[in-house]
Structure formats: C-alpha cells, structure tokens
Design a protein around this motif. Sequence first.
Motif, PDB file in Angstrom:
ATOM      1  N   SER A 134      -1.410  -5.981  -1.768  1.00  0.00           N
ATOM      2  CA  SER A 134      -0.876  -7.339  -1.721  1.00  0.00           C
ATOM      3  C   SER A 134      -1.789  -8.229  -0.893  1.00  0.00           C
ATOM      4  O   SER A 134      -2.302  -7.827   0.151  1.00  0.00           O
ATOM      5  CB  SER A 134       0.535  -7.316  -1.127  1.00  0.00           C
ATOM      6  OG  SER A 134       1.075  -8.611  -1.050  1.00  0.00           O
ATOM      7  N   LEU A 135      -1.973  -9.458  -1.386  1.00  0.00           N
ATOM      8  CA  LEU A 135      -2.828 -10.415  -0.673  1.00  0.00           C
ATOM      9  C   LEU A 135      -2.263 -11.817  -0.855  1.00  0.00           C
ATOM     10  O   LEU A 135      -1.933 -12.213  -1.977  1.00  0.00           O
ATOM     11  CB  LEU A 135      -4.261 -10.362  -1.222  1.00  0.00           C
ATOM     12  CG  LEU A 135      -5.310 -11.212  -0.497  1.00  0.00           C
ATOM     13  CD1 LEU A 135      -5.575 -10.656   0.896  1.00  0.00           C
ATOM     14  CD2 LEU A 135      -6.611 -11.262  -1.291  1.00  0.00           C
ATOM     15  N   ILE A 159      -2.925  -5.897   2.088  1.00  0.00           N
ATOM     16  CA  ILE A 159      -1.874  -4.995   2.562  1.00  0.00           C
ATOM     17  C   ILE A 159      -1.663  -3.890   1.535  1.00  0.00           C
ATOM     18  O   ILE A 159      -1.371  -4.163   0.370  1.00  0.00           O
ATOM     19  CB  ILE A 159      -0.548  -5.748   2.798  1.00  0.00           C
ATOM     20  CG1 ILE A 159      -0.733  -6.835   3.860  1.00  0.00           C
ATOM     21  CG2 ILE A 159       0.556  -4.777   3.201  1.00  0.00           C
ATOM     22  CD1 ILE A 159       0.486  -7.726   4.030  1.00  0.00           C
ATOM     23  N   ARG A 160      -1.802  -2.645   1.971  1.00  0.00           N
ATOM     24  CA  ARG A 160      -1.557  -1.493   1.105  1.00  0.00           C
ATOM     25  C   ARG A 160      -0.151  -0.964   1.356  1.00  0.00           C
ATOM     26  O   ARG A 160       0.295  -0.905   2.495  1.00  0.00           O
ATOM     27  CB  ARG A 160      -2.533  -0.351   1.411  1.00  0.00           C
ATOM     28  CG  ARG A 160      -3.981  -0.631   1.066  1.00  0.00           C
ATOM     29  CD  ARG A 160      -4.862   0.401   1.770  1.00  0.00           C
ATOM     30  NE  ARG A 160      -6.209   0.408   1.230  1.00  0.00           N
ATOM     31  CZ  ARG A 160      -6.659   1.284   0.354  1.00  0.00           C
ATOM     32  NH1 ARG A 160      -5.851   2.241  -0.087  1.00  0.00           N
ATOM     33  NH2 ARG A 160      -7.901   1.233  -0.074  1.00  0.00           N
ATOM     34  N   ARG A 161       0.514  -0.562   0.288  1.00  0.00           N
ATOM     35  CA  ARG A 161       1.846   0.029   0.448  1.00  0.00           C
ATOM     36  C   ARG A 161       2.144   0.935  -0.736  1.00  0.00           C
ATOM     37  O   ARG A 161       1.926   0.549  -1.883  1.00  0.00           O
ATOM     38  CB  ARG A 161       2.919  -1.052   0.556  1.00  0.00           C
ATOM     39  CG  ARG A 161       4.317  -0.498   0.856  1.00  0.00           C
ATOM     40  CD  ARG A 161       5.265  -1.625   1.221  1.00  0.00           C
ATOM     41  NE  ARG A 161       5.621  -2.428   0.066  1.00  0.00           N
ATOM     42  CZ  ARG A 161       6.699  -2.194  -0.712  1.00  0.00           C
ATOM     43  NH1 ARG A 161       7.497  -1.158  -0.438  1.00  0.00           N
ATOM     44  NH2 ARG A 161       6.965  -2.969  -1.733  1.00  0.00           N
ATOM     45  N   LYS A 162       2.636   2.139  -0.432  1.00  0.00           N
ATOM     46  CA  LYS A 162       3.043   3.055  -1.494  1.00  0.00           C
ATOM     47  C   LYS A 162       4.457   2.719  -1.938  1.00  0.00           C
ATOM     48  O   LYS A 162       5.348   2.505  -1.111  1.00  0.00           O
ATOM     49  CB  LYS A 162       2.977   4.503  -1.010  1.00  0.00           C
ATOM     50  CG  LYS A 162       1.568   5.038  -0.860  1.00  0.00           C
ATOM     51  CD  LYS A 162       1.572   6.517  -0.518  1.00  0.00           C
ATOM     52  CE  LYS A 162       0.149   7.059  -0.448  1.00  0.00           C
ATOM     53  NZ  LYS A 162       0.115   8.515  -0.127  1.00  0.00           N
ATOM     54  N   VAL A 163       4.637   2.670  -3.248  1.00  0.00           N
ATOM     55  CA  VAL A 163       5.939   2.331  -3.831  1.00  0.00           C
ATOM     56  C   VAL A 163       6.414   3.507  -4.675  1.00  0.00           C
ATOM     57  O   VAL A 163       5.674   4.004  -5.528  1.00  0.00           O
ATOM     58  CB  VAL A 163       5.837   1.052  -4.686  1.00  0.00           C
ATOM     59  CG1 VAL A 163       7.134   0.810  -5.432  1.00  0.00           C
ATOM     60  CG2 VAL A 163       5.484  -0.145  -3.815  1.00  0.00           C
ATOM     61  N   ASP A 200      -2.165   0.519  -8.603  1.00  0.00           N
ATOM     62  CA  ASP A 200      -2.898   1.537  -9.347  1.00  0.00           C
ATOM     63  C   ASP A 200      -1.916   2.252 -10.266  1.00  0.00           C
ATOM     64  O   ASP A 200      -0.865   2.733  -9.824  1.00  0.00           O
ATOM     65  CB  ASP A 200      -3.536   2.560  -8.395  1.00  0.00           C
ATOM     66  CG  ASP A 200      -4.670   1.963  -7.575  1.00  0.00           C
ATOM     67  OD1 ASP A 200      -5.277   0.982  -8.036  1.00  0.00           O
ATOM     68  OD2 ASP A 200      -4.941   2.483  -6.475  1.00  0.00           O
ATOM     69  N   ASN A 201      -2.249   2.338 -11.537  1.00  0.00           N
ATOM     70  CA  ASN A 201      -1.386   3.000 -12.514  1.00  0.00           C
ATOM     71  C   ASN A 201      -1.310   4.511 -12.259  1.00  0.00           C
ATOM     72  O   ASN A 201      -2.141   5.066 -11.535  1.00  0.00           O
ATOM     73  CB  ASN A 201      -1.906   2.725 -13.925  1.00  0.00           C
ATOM     74  CG  ASN A 201      -1.302   1.478 -14.525  1.00  0.00           C
ATOM     75  OD1 ASN A 201      -0.080   1.306 -14.532  1.00  0.00           O
ATOM     76  ND2 ASN A 201      -2.145   0.595 -15.023  1.00  0.00           N
ATOM     77  N   PRO A 202      -0.340   5.197 -12.866  1.00  0.00           N
ATOM     78  CA  PRO A 202      -0.239   6.648 -12.698  1.00  0.00           C
ATOM     79  C   PRO A 202      -1.557   7.347 -13.027  1.00  0.00           C
ATOM     80  O   PRO A 202      -2.209   7.038 -14.022  1.00  0.00           O
ATOM     81  CB  PRO A 202       0.856   7.038 -13.700  1.00  0.00           C
ATOM     82  CG  PRO A 202       1.707   5.818 -13.821  1.00  0.00           C
ATOM     83  CD  PRO A 202       0.752   4.661 -13.703  1.00  0.00           C
TER      84      PRO A 202
END
Length: 289
Positions: free
Chosen positions: A75-76, A60-64, A113-115
């Motif tokens: 997330s898995l 699951i991809r999600r922008k935070v 993923d870091n900045p």
Amino acid sequence: MSSKIYFSQRQAFSFRRQLINLTTRLHHTLAPGHACKVAKKVLLTPDRSKRKVDEPAGLIRRKVKTSEGNMMTYSLGTGPTWVLGHGWSGSSSQFFSLMEHIAASGFTALAFDNPAHGESEGQYGHLPGFVAALNDILAQQEAIVGVIAHSMGGAMVLESRHPLLEDKPVLLVAPVLNYTENLFSTVERSGYSMKLFNAVVDDIAQAYQYPLDRINPAARLEQRLADVVIVHDRKDRFASFSHSEKIGELEHVTLFPTDGLGHGRILQSDQLKRGFDHLVALTEASRAA
C-alpha cells in the motif's frame, strides 16, 4: 503455466515440440494420475521474479489471509483506493512506478501478489485462484475507487463478480481479452498433450466450480457500464492488440495505443500514467454530470 511454455512464441523447435507431445501423451496413457500431478507442476507453476526492485518510500507491506493462503499486499499513499493486479509470472513490484504516480495524485494504491507469485503463498497459479484471492482482498476493503490490471490480471478483474467492482472504472494494461483461446493455443504450440492439459483444466474447474467455458473477459468488458481505459502496445507479442483495438470501439472504452513498449516495459511508461490520469478525469466528469 511455466513462463517457458506460456510465453513461448517460437516455431523453430518442431522436433522438441514433437518430443514433448510424445512423452506427455505416453505418460498420461501409462500413469494418468501421476501425469496430471506432474502436469500441474509444469503448467501451473509461475516463475517467481528474483529481480531486485527499489521500493517507494512509505510503502506498507501487509499479509492478508485469503482462501488461497496469505497474500502479500503493498500500500502506498492516502485517499480513495485503487486496487492493482498483476499478470502471470509477474508481481506487485512491476507497479511501483505507477503506484508512486497514483499516490502523488491523491489516492491510495493497493497492490497484491497473486497466489504462487511474488511473496504470496501458494504452489500453483491459475485464473480461478486469482479471482478467489482478489475477491477475498476486496472483501476486506470498505470501498475502492477503481481497479488497474495487467495482462492475465485483466481477465482476473473482469471475471470477478465482487460487488465492489460493479460500477468501478477499470484501467487495463496489455489485457488478454481472448483468455481461453490464448491459453489453449500457447499450450498447443508447446507440444504438450492437449488431452492431459484438459484433464488438468477439468480438475481445477471441479475444485473451484469454475468451468472453462464460463470464462469470457471480452464479453464481461462489453457488459460493463463504468469507464474503461486500455493501454496496449501495437506490437505486443503475448497479448493480442487487435482484440483491444476492436473492443476499444465501444462507447465506454478508450484505447491508448503505444509503440515499442512491448508487454512488460509498458508498465513503467509515461503513457500508462497518462492513461490513469485520463480515467480519473473521466470518472470525475461522470460524477459531476
């Protein structure tokens, strides 16, 4: 900094280093403001990996939203959450194999993923920004069971003061425990003007209220109370194994040395998965005691 500088260990190109030193010192003398702007681009711009990696089923991809911009999270699985943080010029895709193992073990694996890395926003990458992004992501979690970090991500985790990390087990993969020493020595070997580099460092320190002399991952690790497992290759060319070996003598630290896996391949190894299983067993035993 650019991986071409950060990961350069070769000493053969002395003429090139001398030329870099001369031009960067001259640039800083004649146009200090412009030199600092260029230096940030050169030293603080990581390589964004374009390598295609098959995603695990169910990912699951999600922008935070964070203070460093929108960070892409992955997330898995289901169950208690392990947070994963990658290193310089890396991305969460390096953890996909381990994330599948974590999910199969009854947990949720949450990587980000870091900045300025992967699919996250940001122009520049540096440790204060890494820590700020991690803290903001942790602030959006109700609870976590532990944290896993690779390379510079280990310094990020150890430097964080977020309450969720206070008593949590940590799995470190090829950590850069001598972060400041490593940072300065790699830039110095590149030939880049150290005076100009210090100006860039001071600018970041002021912006984040994060002085460089405050950074000491090894000392933070010594002060931790929860269990720590380190998986590190003896011949790692980019992160000193000797520092992991020394700190592995502490009672709460377990070192899993490997051979022939280097700094990157270790992330796909069975040894890393065994290190995770060992840390889970240690944590469960501590809770049962």
